[in-house]
Design a protein around this motif. Structure first.
Motif, short mmCIF file in Angstrom:
data_model
loop_
_atom_site.label_atom_id
_atom_site.label_comp_id
_atom_site.label_asym_id
_atom_site.label_seq_id
_atom_site.Cartn_x
_atom_site.Cartn_y
_atom_site.Cartn_z
N UNK A 87 0.84 -1.20 0.00
CA UNK A 87 0.00 0.00 0.00
C UNK A 87 0.88 1.25 0.00
N UNK A 88 1.42 1.61 -1.15
CA UNK A 88 2.27 2.81 -1.22
C UNK A 88 1.46 4.09 -1.06
N UNK A 89 2.14 5.18 -0.86
CA UNK A 89 1.48 6.49 -0.82
C UNK A 89 1.14 6.88 -2.25
N UNK A 90 -0.12 7.22 -2.50
CA UNK A 90 -0.55 7.60 -3.84
C UNK A 90 -0.80 9.10 -3.94
N UNK A 91 -1.45 9.66 -2.95
CA UNK A 91 -1.71 11.10 -2.89
C UNK A 91 -1.30 11.61 -1.52
N UNK A 92 -1.14 12.92 -1.36
CA UNK A 92 -0.77 13.46 -0.05
C UNK A 92 -1.73 13.05 1.07
N UNK A 93 -3.00 12.79 0.74
CA UNK A 93 -3.95 12.36 1.77
C UNK A 93 -3.52 11.05 2.43
N UNK A 94 -2.77 10.24 1.69
CA UNK A 94 -2.32 8.97 2.24
C UNK A 94 -1.31 9.15 3.37
N UNK A 95 -0.73 10.34 3.48
CA UNK A 95 0.22 10.59 4.56
C UNK A 95 -0.46 10.53 5.93
N UNK A 102 16.12 19.68 -8.75
CA UNK A 102 15.32 18.99 -7.74
C UNK A 102 16.18 18.54 -6.57
N UNK A 103 17.43 18.15 -6.84
CA UNK A 103 18.31 17.72 -5.75
C UNK A 103 18.56 18.87 -4.78
N UNK A 104 18.86 20.05 -5.33
CA UNK A 104 19.15 21.20 -4.46
C UNK A 104 17.93 21.63 -3.66
N UNK A 105 16.74 21.37 -4.19
CA UNK A 105 15.52 21.80 -3.52
C UNK A 105 14.96 20.76 -2.57
N UNK A 106 15.03 19.48 -2.95
CA UNK A 106 14.32 18.46 -2.18
C UNK A 106 15.23 17.42 -1.50
N UNK A 140 6.60 15.58 4.03
CA UNK A 140 7.01 14.19 4.15
C UNK A 140 8.52 14.08 4.34
N UNK A 141 9.27 14.84 3.58
CA UNK A 141 10.73 14.81 3.70
C UNK A 141 11.19 15.26 5.09
N UNK A 142 10.52 16.27 5.64
CA UNK A 142 10.88 16.74 6.98
C UNK A 142 10.57 15.69 8.04
N UNK A 143 9.42 15.04 7.89
CA UNK A 143 9.06 13.95 8.81
C UNK A 143 10.13 12.87 8.77
N UNK A 164 6.68 13.04 -9.56
CA UNK A 164 5.42 13.74 -9.79
C UNK A 164 5.00 14.49 -8.54
N UNK A 165 5.19 13.86 -7.38
CA UNK A 165 4.87 14.53 -6.12
C UNK A 165 5.66 15.84 -5.99
N UNK A 166 6.94 15.80 -6.33
CA UNK A 166 7.78 17.00 -6.18
C UNK A 166 7.26 18.15 -7.03
N UNK A 167 6.75 17.82 -8.21
CA UNK A 167 6.23 18.87 -9.10
C UNK A 167 4.79 19.27 -8.78
N UNK A 168 3.97 18.28 -8.44
CA UNK A 168 2.54 18.55 -8.24
C UNK A 168 2.18 18.88 -6.79
N UNK A 169 2.94 18.30 -5.85
CA UNK A 169 2.63 18.50 -4.42
C UNK A 169 3.89 18.91 -3.67
N UNK A 170 4.49 20.04 -4.03
CA UNK A 170 5.76 20.42 -3.38
C UNK A 170 5.63 20.62 -1.87
N UNK A 171 4.51 21.21 -1.43
CA UNK A 171 4.34 21.44 0.00
C UNK A 171 4.23 20.12 0.76
N UNK A 172 3.44 19.21 0.25
CA UNK A 172 3.30 17.90 0.88
C UNK A 172 4.62 17.13 0.83
#
Length: 362
Positions: free
Chosen positions: A104-112, A222-226, A185-188, A173-181
């Protein structure tokens, strides 16, 4: 740390990591405890992969197996980077012939919302720390023990892709479409990783390595940002946590595979050691990283398919290219399942042999 560990007899790795003089270059191999060894295969025939990880006595035994065969200058605790997603409540299975799989991978930010964001790492991953302490005792000072963790982006990619992938397109896709989420997740993950590394050090790890195995797939922007900000964050926070606990800081290694574009930034990210994959020229890496960090690497793992004589020549060339100061000999990635154990021994012996010779004799 109140553990009374046996005195360390071989501190070459730690001295090299800190830039101190060494009599010969220290050498170890990523994935040295594992699938290429007949004794490991025998252990796995009786026990599921994550059972070995979760059973301190088994993890200790597997960690010690290569030390009984080889004159390694370091050991690395047998575990897996994906114990952190497991600690966060995700199911991870090791599928034979396929590798790690998330049903059950994460599909959308709601899955977090399904993640256990308040997980107590000291409890959920206690088996790792017990294994570290037990192994440190059993090694009896033969060489230093390395602890490790996966870096945030690499773990995030697995959690979204659900396993191995060539494109990482779902995670990117998450990095481009859901940067805030994505940052959330990365901070967590970064905070859990800090706790995990600190607890391994408190349990007895004498050096820790952070694996950003999927760094190159991001490219510079993306590496420098995420990725890079969290790599730096982990270095800073581990130091702060150890200081607060009055625990001596241990050297830290960052391995950002295929991140050729970021060598200067990695050298300035707070890690004592920069581990290199096999696609980077040693002298090129040194010129870009400077003289104040130790380099680790970087024999192509496939070079171990060559004859023992050729492997000896490869090792000689590495010594010539890296020199004998501020270098830890290793592979540019991990051991493969079909490697001949005797060929790894040839590499180790050659590194030790040639790194003790005067440079004009190489």
């Amino acid at each position: 740390m109140d553990h009374k560990f046996p005195p360390l007899k071989n501190d070459l790795l730690l001295r090299a990591a800190r830039g101190e003089p060494v009599e010969r270059v220290p050498v170890w191999a990523m994935r040295q405890a594992g699938r290429y060894l007949p004794e490991f295969k025998a252990t796995r025939a009786e026990h599921e992969f994550f059972k070995v990880c979760r059973t301190p006595e088994l993890a200790c035994e597997v960690t010690l197996q290569p030390l009984r065969r080889y004159d390694f200058d370091a050991s690395i605790i047998f575990s897996d980077i994906l114990v952190i997603p497991q600690a966060l409540g995700m199911t991870v299975e090791m599928v034979p012939g396929k590798g790690p799989s998330f049903p059950e991978p994460l599909v959308t930010p709601e899955d977090m919302e399904k993640l256990d964001t308040k997980c107590k790492v000291a409890e959920s991953l206690s088996y790792v720390y017990e294994a570290v302490t037990l192994t440190r005792m059993k090694i009896d000072g033969q060489c230093p023990l390395i602890g490790f963790a996966g870096a945030p982006w690499t773990l995030m990619s697995y959690m979204i892709e659900g396993g191995g992938t060539k494109t990482h397109s779902k995670a990117k896709k998450w990095l481009y479409c859901y940067p805030e989420a994505s940052h959330k997740l990365l901070q967590l993950l970064a905070d859990v990783i800090v706790d995990h590394l600190v607890l391994q050090i408190c349990a007895g790890a004498q050096l820790v390595q952070l694996f950003e195995s999927h760094a190159g797939i991001l490219g510079p922007n993306l590496f420098y940002k995420f990725a890079l900000p969290y790599i730096k964050y982990i270095s800073v926070k581990v130091r702060e946590a150890l200081t607060a606990k009055e625990v001596e800081h241990v050297p830290m290694t960052i391995f950002a595979k295929d991140a050729h574009f970021a060598l200067e930034e990695l050298a300035d990210s707070g890690y004592e050691v920069i581990s290199l994959d096999w696609t980077i020229k040693p002298k090129h890496a040194r010129s870009r990283c400077g003289e104040n960090v130790t380099l680790q690497g970087n024999l192509d793992p496939c070079a171990l398919y060559a004859s023992k004589e050729e492997i000896g020549e490869f090792a000689k060339e590495l010594v010539h290219s890296f020199g004998t100061k501020r270098w830890i000999a290793n592979l540019g990635h991990g051991m493969y399942p079909d490697h001949d154990p005797e060929h790894l021994e040839a590499f180790i012996e050659a590194i030790h042999k040639y790194s003790q010779q005067p440079s004009d004799e190489l």
